[in-house]
Design an enzyme around this catalytic site. Structure first.
Site, PDB file in Angstrom:
ATOM      1  N   LYS A 189       0.847  -1.191   0.000  1.00  0.00           N
ATOM      2  CA  LYS A 189       0.000   0.000   0.000  1.00  0.00           C
ATOM      3  C   LYS A 189       0.879   1.236   0.000  1.00  0.00           C
ATOM      4  O   LYS A 189       2.014   1.115   0.473  1.00  0.00           O
ATOM      5  CB  LYS A 189      -0.967   0.019   1.189  1.00  0.00           C
ATOM      6  CG  LYS A 189      -0.360  -0.246   2.567  1.00  0.00           C
ATOM      7  CD  LYS A 189       0.787   0.566   3.092  1.00  0.00           C
ATOM      8  CE  LYS A 189       0.645   2.051   3.230  1.00  0.00           C
ATOM      9  NZ  LYS A 189       1.902   2.711   3.741  1.00  0.00           N
ATOM     10  N   TYR A 274      -4.290   4.229   6.464  1.00  0.00           N
ATOM     11  CA  TYR A 274      -4.716   3.228   7.453  1.00  0.00           C
ATOM     12  C   TYR A 274      -6.055   3.614   8.071  1.00  0.00           C
ATOM     13  O   TYR A 274      -6.905   2.752   8.311  1.00  0.00           O
ATOM     14  CB  TYR A 274      -3.666   3.070   8.560  1.00  0.00           C
ATOM     15  CG  TYR A 274      -2.471   2.259   8.111  1.00  0.00           C
ATOM     16  CD1 TYR A 274      -2.423   0.884   8.316  1.00  0.00           C
ATOM     17  CD2 TYR A 274      -1.417   2.865   7.458  1.00  0.00           C
ATOM     18  CE1 TYR A 274      -1.343   0.141   7.885  1.00  0.00           C
ATOM     19  CE2 TYR A 274      -0.331   2.136   7.021  1.00  0.00           C
ATOM     20  CZ  TYR A 274      -0.297   0.766   7.237  1.00  0.00           C
ATOM     21  OH  TYR A 274       0.770   0.036   6.795  1.00  0.00           O
TER      22      TYR A 274
HETATM   23  P1  NAD Z   1      12.443   1.984   1.914  1.00  0.00           P
HETATM   24  O1  NAD Z   1      12.864   3.339   1.460  1.00  0.00           O
HETATM   25  O2  NAD Z   1      12.991   1.494   3.194  1.00  0.00           O
HETATM   26  O3  NAD Z   1      12.784   0.891   0.781  1.00  0.00           O
HETATM   27  C1  NAD Z   1      12.508   1.124  -0.573  1.00  0.00           C
HETATM   28  C2  NAD Z   1      13.364   0.205  -1.436  1.00  0.00           C
HETATM   29  O4  NAD Z   1      13.162   0.567  -2.790  1.00  0.00           O
HETATM   30  C3  NAD Z   1      14.854   0.314  -1.152  1.00  0.00           C
HETATM   31  O5  NAD Z   1      15.433  -0.957  -1.153  1.00  0.00           O
HETATM   32  C4  NAD Z   1      15.372   1.135  -2.326  1.00  0.00           C
HETATM   33  O6  NAD Z   1      16.706   0.831  -2.671  1.00  0.00           O
HETATM   34  C5  NAD Z   1      14.434   0.721  -3.444  1.00  0.00           C
HETATM   35  N1  NAD Z   1      14.338   1.719  -4.504  1.00  0.00           N
HETATM   36  C6  NAD Z   1      14.333   1.426  -5.811  1.00  0.00           C
HETATM   37  N2  NAD Z   1      14.234   2.541  -6.550  1.00  0.00           N
HETATM   38  C7  NAD Z   1      14.202   3.560  -5.698  1.00  0.00           C
HETATM   39  C8  NAD Z   1      14.113   4.975  -5.855  1.00  0.00           C
HETATM   40  N3  NAD Z   1      14.020   5.539  -7.079  1.00  0.00           N
HETATM   41  N4  NAD Z   1      14.098   5.722  -4.747  1.00  0.00           N
HETATM   42  C9  NAD Z   1      14.138   5.186  -3.528  1.00  0.00           C
HETATM   43  N5  NAD Z   1      14.216   3.849  -3.307  1.00  0.00           N
HETATM   44  C10 NAD Z   1      14.247   3.049  -4.384  1.00  0.00           C
HETATM   45  O7  NAD Z   1      10.852   1.989   1.932  1.00  0.00           O
HETATM   46  P2  NAD Z   1       9.904   0.972   2.701  1.00  0.00           P
HETATM   47  O8  NAD Z   1       9.566   1.548   4.028  1.00  0.00           O
HETATM   48  O9  NAD Z   1      10.437  -0.388   2.652  1.00  0.00           O
HETATM   49  O10 NAD Z   1       8.549   1.092   1.818  1.00  0.00           O
HETATM   50  C11 NAD Z   1       8.380   0.389   0.606  1.00  0.00           C
HETATM   51  C12 NAD Z   1       6.888   0.248   0.299  1.00  0.00           C
HETATM   52  O11 NAD Z   1       6.258  -0.450   1.357  1.00  0.00           O
HETATM   53  C13 NAD Z   1       6.122   1.555   0.160  1.00  0.00           C
HETATM   54  O12 NAD Z   1       5.145   1.439  -0.823  1.00  0.00           O
HETATM   55  C14 NAD Z   1       5.453   1.750   1.511  1.00  0.00           C
HETATM   56  O13 NAD Z   1       4.275   2.506   1.468  1.00  0.00           O
HETATM   57  C15 NAD Z   1       5.190   0.320   1.893  1.00  0.00           C
HETATM   58  N6  NAD Z   1       5.159   0.131   3.357  1.00  0.00           N
HETATM   59  C16 NAD Z   1       4.147  -0.598   3.889  1.00  0.00           C
HETATM   60  C17 NAD Z   1       4.100  -0.830   5.258  1.00  0.00           C
HETATM   61  C18 NAD Z   1       3.035  -1.709   5.846  1.00  0.00           C
HETATM   62  O14 NAD Z   1       2.899  -1.759   7.052  1.00  0.00           O
HETATM   63  N7  NAD Z   1       2.286  -2.442   5.025  1.00  0.00           N
HETATM   64  C19 NAD Z   1       5.078  -0.296   6.084  1.00  0.00           C
HETATM   65  C20 NAD Z   1       6.122   0.424   5.502  1.00  0.00           C
HETATM   66  C21 NAD Z   1       6.149   0.629   4.134  1.00  0.00           C
END
Ligand code: NAD
Length: 447
Positions: A189, A274
């Site tokens: 999401k 949420y």
């Molecule tokens: P994060 O920034 O920690 O990780 C993102 C990943 O994408 C990294 O590994 C990064 O290297 C990669 N990436 C590839 N292209 C990129 C770019 N152009 N810019 C930045 N990063 C890039 O983020 P996250 O917290 O892991 O979130 C990822 C997804 O998960 C999002 O859609 C977020 O909304 C979702 N999320 C959901 C929950 C949940 O509880 N369901 C919690 C956190 C995040």
């Protein structure tokens, strides 16, 4: 069972062919366990996941048959019971795309707790990081892909599902490419940055004959499901109002979450979602109108491109008013309270990964109030969510939170932004008469 036999001191007396069989079987299990993320760092797995099991054990036997005798009095709190996972060779294989916070901190560990899903491949833009993670989780070098080689997943029979955990703006591209590669898609999401993108994702999966689920973990979490049951059974009379809040204080102004092109928006699509999604999930009906306001602290570099705070009110056809608030600049708060005619139900925290708390209050006919905490054993929300999707893949069922559920949230978020832009004017939404109009088959309760 097998490991018990291996540790049995009498084992030294068993005949050589039996011992050889046990050793081979344990090696096979080790390989499968590692590939399924069950163990830590070990040598490269010798067998493909499942091969050893299907060549060594007859169908129908294995850990799913194990039951243990009760050892406590019936009046004692119940333990978790034997988890009874699917045999590893029958679990659905996942490729996880994006190795950021959510993947490394929650999703990969959750795969070790899941019972119908297993990690078999990784996709990342950072080869060094991927190599370390692959070694930790026993993923073969051949099953590690870059964003450029992502489409080659098509040729990997071990992968049935792709789980997309990338910045929001990348969800559409990787869903469309993943569906074209013939894989089912579980997407984080918010589903995408616009309703148009969501529609393209649904269309691509439909065209490929593949399932699409949005990872709304709260809809699979047992305490939030309990609240849904209390609300829908009118345990405290008709629901009149709901308050929901999800706030967190953001750090680095340069992270992708603070960039409009990558995140789509600020607090609303990230954490405010949420409140929106959970209120819809609890009630099962769709809002007919929204009003909203938005505020960002002037000069704060975190809010140059995306909003800080949003408050919004959802008006439902049944008369329920839900007041929601979300923020990117205030201290962590993740709660909601449902107000019924004769009592209230509260989750605080409601949206965290762990430590959720459910409380309720009501009065007897004489007006004596009682308050109580409702205790339900904690489950790994990500494991439940993935196992639901695996079950849908195996049984060919529509997931409880399919693409249509994500699209509906996106449409409502667009209406929320519109109302805020128009100075808080109400924005009408198309009427939806059906209950749970955008949801598929509910998750089956799992131990
Ligand atoms: P994060 O920034 O920690 O990780 C993102 C990943 O994408 C990294 O590994 C990064 O290297 C990669 N990436 C590839 N292209 C990129 C770019 N152009 N810019 C930045 N990063 C890039 O983020 P996250 O917290 O892991 O979130 C990822 C997804 O998960 C999002 O859609 C977020 O909304 C979702 N999320 C959901 C929950 C949940 O509880 N369901 C919690 C956190 C995040």
């Amino acid at each position: 069972m097998m490991l018990e036999q291996q540790q049995n001191p009498n084992e030294t007396s068993c005949d050589p062919s039996r011992r050889q069989f046990i050793n081979q079987a344990s090696r096979g299990l080790m390989a499968m366990g590692v590939a399924g993320g069950l163990l830590g760092v070990v040598d490269n797995a010798e067998a493909r996941p499942g091969e050893a099991a299907s060549s060594l054990w007859p169908q129908g036997t294995g850990p799913t048959d194990v039951q243990l005798p009760e050892i406590h009095a019936k009046t004692e709190p119940k333990g978790g019971g034997v988890p009874n996972p699917q045999p590893v060779d029958q679990r659905v294989g996942y490729a996880v795309v994006g190795l950021g916070h959510l993947t490394l901190e929650e999703i990969l560990p959750a795969l070790s707790e899941s019972k119908k899903s297993k990690l078999v491949a990784l996709v990342s833009g950072s080869p060094d990081k991927m190599q370390k993670i692959a070694r930790q989780y026993g993923i073969k070098p051949d099953n590690c892909y870059s964003y450029e080689t992502y489409d080659k997943l098509k040729d990997n029979k071990e992968v049935e599902v792709i789980y997309i955990v990338l910045p929001n703006s990348m969800h559409m591209e990787y869903t469309v490419r993943g569906a074209k590669a013939g894989k089912h898609i579980l997407c984080e999401k918010p589903m995408a940055n616009s309703a148009k993108e969501c529609e393209k994702m649904i269309e691509a999966c439909e065209k490929a004959g593949k399932k699409l689920m949005i990872a709304y973990r709260i809809q699979y979490e047992p305490m939030n499901r309990k609240v849904q049951e209390l609300v829908r059974s009118k345990a405290y009379g008709k629901t009149k109002m709901i308050e929901a809040m999800n706030c967190q204080n953001q750090g680095d102004p340069n992270q992708w979450r603070q960039k409009k092109a990558l995140a789509g928006g600020g607090a609303l699509p990230d954490v405010g979602l949420y409140c929106l999604n959970t209120v819809r999930f609890l009630l099962g009906e769709e809002p007919s109108e929204v009003t909203a306001q938005l505020y960002s602290t002037p000069g704060d570099p975190r809010f140059r491109e995306v909003e800080e705070n949003v408050t919004f009110t959802l008006r439902f056809p049944s008369g329920v008013l839900a007041n929601c608030a979300t923020g990117y600049g205030s201290y962590n708060a993740k709660r909601y309270r449902v107000y019924g005619e004769t009592g209230w139900i509260q989750m605080d925290p409601a949206f965290s990964y762990h430590g959720l708390k459910l409380e309720r209050a009501n009065a007897d006919p004489e007006g004596n109030e009682s308050k109580a905490a409702v205790s339900i054993g904690e489950k790994n929300q990500f494991a439940l969510e993935m196992d639901h999707f695996s079950e849908c893949v195996k049984a060919n069922k529509q997931p409880y939170t399919p693409g249509e559920e994500g699209l509906q949230d996106q449409r409502i978020m667009e209406a929320i932004y519109q109302s805020a832009r128009e100075g808080g004017k109400p924005v009408k939404l198309p009427s939806v008469a059906k209950q749970d109009a955008f949801r598929g088959s509910p998750p089956v309760a799992s131990k």
